[in-house]
Motif scaffolding. Structure first.
Motif: not given
Ligand SMILES: Nc1ncnc2c1ncn2[C@@H]1O[C@H](COP(=O)(O)OP(=O)(O)OP(=O)(O)O)[C@@H](O)[C@H]1O
Ligand SMILES: [Mg+2]
Lengths: 138, 495
Positions: B54-55, B57-58, B61-62, B149, B167
């Motif tokens: 999750d870290n 991919t976020s 994403a940013h 989400k 994600k």
């Protein structure tokens, strides 16, 4: 130890077989519904031959002129006669860049993909059954 | 010490029960604990994986969002170079563990998914920009759009070895695209399979201890049964022993009673014997009394009875009566074991005898002689010896009268022979016939049919001399007649 090896081999085998039979079923369903024939004369490359041999719905022919449909991965090596036949690809790029290719069945990210080209289908006067209409993207 | 007590008492089996139970419950507890822990490990492992992904991919994403200020699809369509750049970034993520990393979005026209960016290294699997894509488990992908989400799921068709993490890239609170990562769960599966192996081991241990427990219970059951039958048998034996003791006691009591009865009977017999002896000894004095009283009667009838004669005859009767009474006294003590012995001499005894017998014998014209050469002391029962001598004299008298011997005599002779003191009673009646000499001392043997003999005289005499006086009574014949011989030991002065 030996038991373990045998077990692993068996598992692997069954997975491979399952994939093959899945692919074969798909070919059977798609091609028979398009060509409306009990035994479809098909020209294939070595990869696909192995799969299609297992079915009695397909008659594998040596040359393209005898065939109704050509089922290969790459079209570049094919003769001109072959290239005129309706082409079904096992590779997305071949399908995309060859005008006579009406459909393709290939793998993307470990997932099987089925797709058709409207223009080419119309060119060869082939009609899709309703169930497959949703796989027409271009 | 305590242990050996337990072992001996058979309580060792409870120790085994305890041991088996402990093993059983212990292994069950450990198994349960382990199961719980292994579940937790699996969960934690998955969670940490998810957290990590999750870290990443976020961040990604940013990065993509920042790189595409005019909207993702629009910017990428015009800028092939940027696409290449971003795909290179995605490619950096691909390892053995993260197999596929790509970005897709939903075509607004036909609601199909299509590739925007693909981090594939392999050219064959590299998708084109805007290439249509049909993912499996479509519902999860759609869910990302509706829930806005991240969503992840295990692809069942891929043998659960892969987890797909989706994600969303959210712009203006709208899902613009999805970053999809297929990552391997092989690591997790390795852990799982290792845990599974351990679990199996624990199950084996539990089963083993269970079977041990069952075996122990089974054997202890058998052992108990054996002990019980043993105890039962012991009890039976004990019971038997107890009743045996009782039986023995009863039998002993019975025996004692019998003994008492026998004793009683023997006492009666002794009494009978005593009475017969008294009766035997009474015969002569009684007949004497009777004769005397007849004489008184005869003389009175003829008026020849003067005062002097009457007194004389009355004295005679009194004497005989006195003798009767002494005889009773003499025999009263006869069977008493510890009666008193007295010191005396033959002469003394003979004197007593003659007082009673001399006159009647002389009346019958039998000559009576004495040769007394023995004054040595004897320690004995004088009254009994007296009765013996009376018997012997009476027998001699009987046979002399019966055979009507001419010049009959009875001789008394005492002398000392070595350490023995001898008293002989002899007569001239021709002796005891040899064919009966062996029998004359037996009880109830008598040849005197006319006189109605009891045959007790010599038997009684022998009993007295042999049993009471520890002496010897024997018979022999000399040229004239029978010789009866009493041998007694001379007294040995001790006091
Ligand atoms: N002096 C003797 N000479 C020959 N025979 C004798 C003499 N004394 C005893 N006997 C024989 O011994 C027998 C047994 O004698 P014993 O005194 O025991 O009995 P008894 O004299 O016959 O009977 P009882 O004493 O009651 O008169 C006599 O019957 C007799 O035959
Ligand atoms: Mg006698």
């Amino acid at each position: 130890m030996i038991k373990k090896i045998i077990l692993t081999l068996l598992l692997l085998f069954s997975v491979l077989n399952a994939n093959d039979s899945l692919t074969l079923k798909l070919y059977e369903k798609v091609l028979t519904s398009i060509f409306h024939s009990q035994s479809i004369k098909v020209f294939v490359d070595s990869d696909t031959r192995e799969i299609l041999q297992q079915s009695n719905r397909f008659e594998i022919v040596d040359t393209c002129d005898k065939s109704v449909v050509v089922l290969v991965g790459k079209f570049s090596k094919l003769s001109e006669i072959c290239k005129d036949k309706p082409l079904f690809s096992t590779d997305y790029r071949s399908f995309k860049h060859t005008p006579n290719s009406f459909g393709a069945y290939y793998w993307r990210k470990g997932r099987p993909q089925l797709t058709f080209k409207r223009r080419t289908l119309e060119k060869y006067h082939l009609s899709l059954p309703l169930a497959l209409e949703k796989y027409v993207y271009e | 010490m305590y242990m050996s007590k337990i072992v001996k008492s058979g309580r060792i089996i409870y120790f085994f029960y305890l041991l088996a139970l402990t093993v059983l419950f212990g292994s069950l507890y450990i198994y349960n604990e382990f199961e719980r822990t292994s579940q937790e490990i699996k969960k934690l492992n998955l969670q940490s994986n998810i957290h990590y992904i999750d870290n990443i991919t976020s961040n990604m994403a940013h990065h993509i969002k920042n790189a595409t200020p005019k909207g993702i699809v629009k910017t990428l369509k015009d800028n092939a170079h940027l696409r290449e750049e971003l795909e290179k970034d995605l490619q950096l993520l691909i390892t053995k563990k993260y197999r596929y990393v790509y970005v897709v979005d939903k075509n607004k026209n036909n609601r199909n998914f299509r590739f925007l960016l693909d981090g594939a290294k392999n050219a064959a699997d590299k998708s084109d920009f805007l290439e249509s894509y049909v993912p499996l488990n479509l519902q999860y992908w759609n869910e990302v759009y509706t829930r806005k989400k991240a969503v992840y799921y295990k692809d069942k068709s891929l043998k659960a070895l892969w987890l797909t993490y989706l994600k969303p890239i959210i712009v203006d609170n709208k899902v613009e695209a999805i970053i999809a990562i297929d990552f391997s769960l092989q690591e997790q599966n390795l852990i799982t399979s290792a845990l599974k192996k351990l679990t199996q081991t624990f199950i084996l241990i539990a089963l083993f201890s269970l079977s041990v427990f069952i075996i122990i219970i089974f054997f202890s059951y058998i052992d108990r049964k054996r002990i019980r039958t043993l105890q039962f048998q012991t009890k039976e034996i004990q019971h038997f022993n107890e009743t045996l003791q009782e039986k023995v006691n009863v039998e002993v009591a019975k025996n004692r009673e019998k003994d008492n009865m026998l004793l009683h009977q023997s006492k009666l017999a002794q009494m009978g014997e005593m009475i017969s002896m008294i009766a035997h000894q009474w015969r002569q004095p009684l007949s004497a009394i009777s004769a005397t009283s007849s004489a008184i009667k005869l003389k009175a009838q003829r008026n020849k009875l003067d005062k002097e004669q009457t007194i004389q005859l009355a004295n005679k009767i009194a004497n005989y009566a006195q003798h009767l009474s002494t005889t009773i006294n003499d025999f009263r003590e006869f069977f008493k074991p510890n009666k008193e012995k007295l010191e005396t001499t033959y002469t003394n005894i003979i004197e007593d005898v003659l007082k009673i017998i001399q006159e009647p014998i002389q009346n019958k014209a039998i000559k009576f002689t004495q040769e007394l050469h023995c004054e040595e002391k004897i320690f004995t029962y004088p009254n009994e010896i007296k009765q013996v001598i009376l018997n012997l004299i009476k027998n001699a008298e009987d046979v002399l009268l019966e055979k009507q011997i001419q010049n009959p005599y009875i001789k008394l002779k005492t002398f000392k022979e070595a350490e023995y003191l001898i008293l002989e009673v002899s007569d001239n009646a021709g002796g005891v016939p040899t064919e009966i000499v062996d029998k004359i001392f037996e009880p109830y043997f008598s040849t005197k049919t006319k006189k109605d003999g009891t045959g007790l005289g010599l038997y009684m005499s022998k009993t007295i001399i042999h049993e009471h006086c520890k002496g010897k009574l024997s018979v022999s014949n000399d040229e004239n007649g029978a010789v009866f011989r009493i041998e007694l030991q001379e007294i040995k002065r001790k006091v």
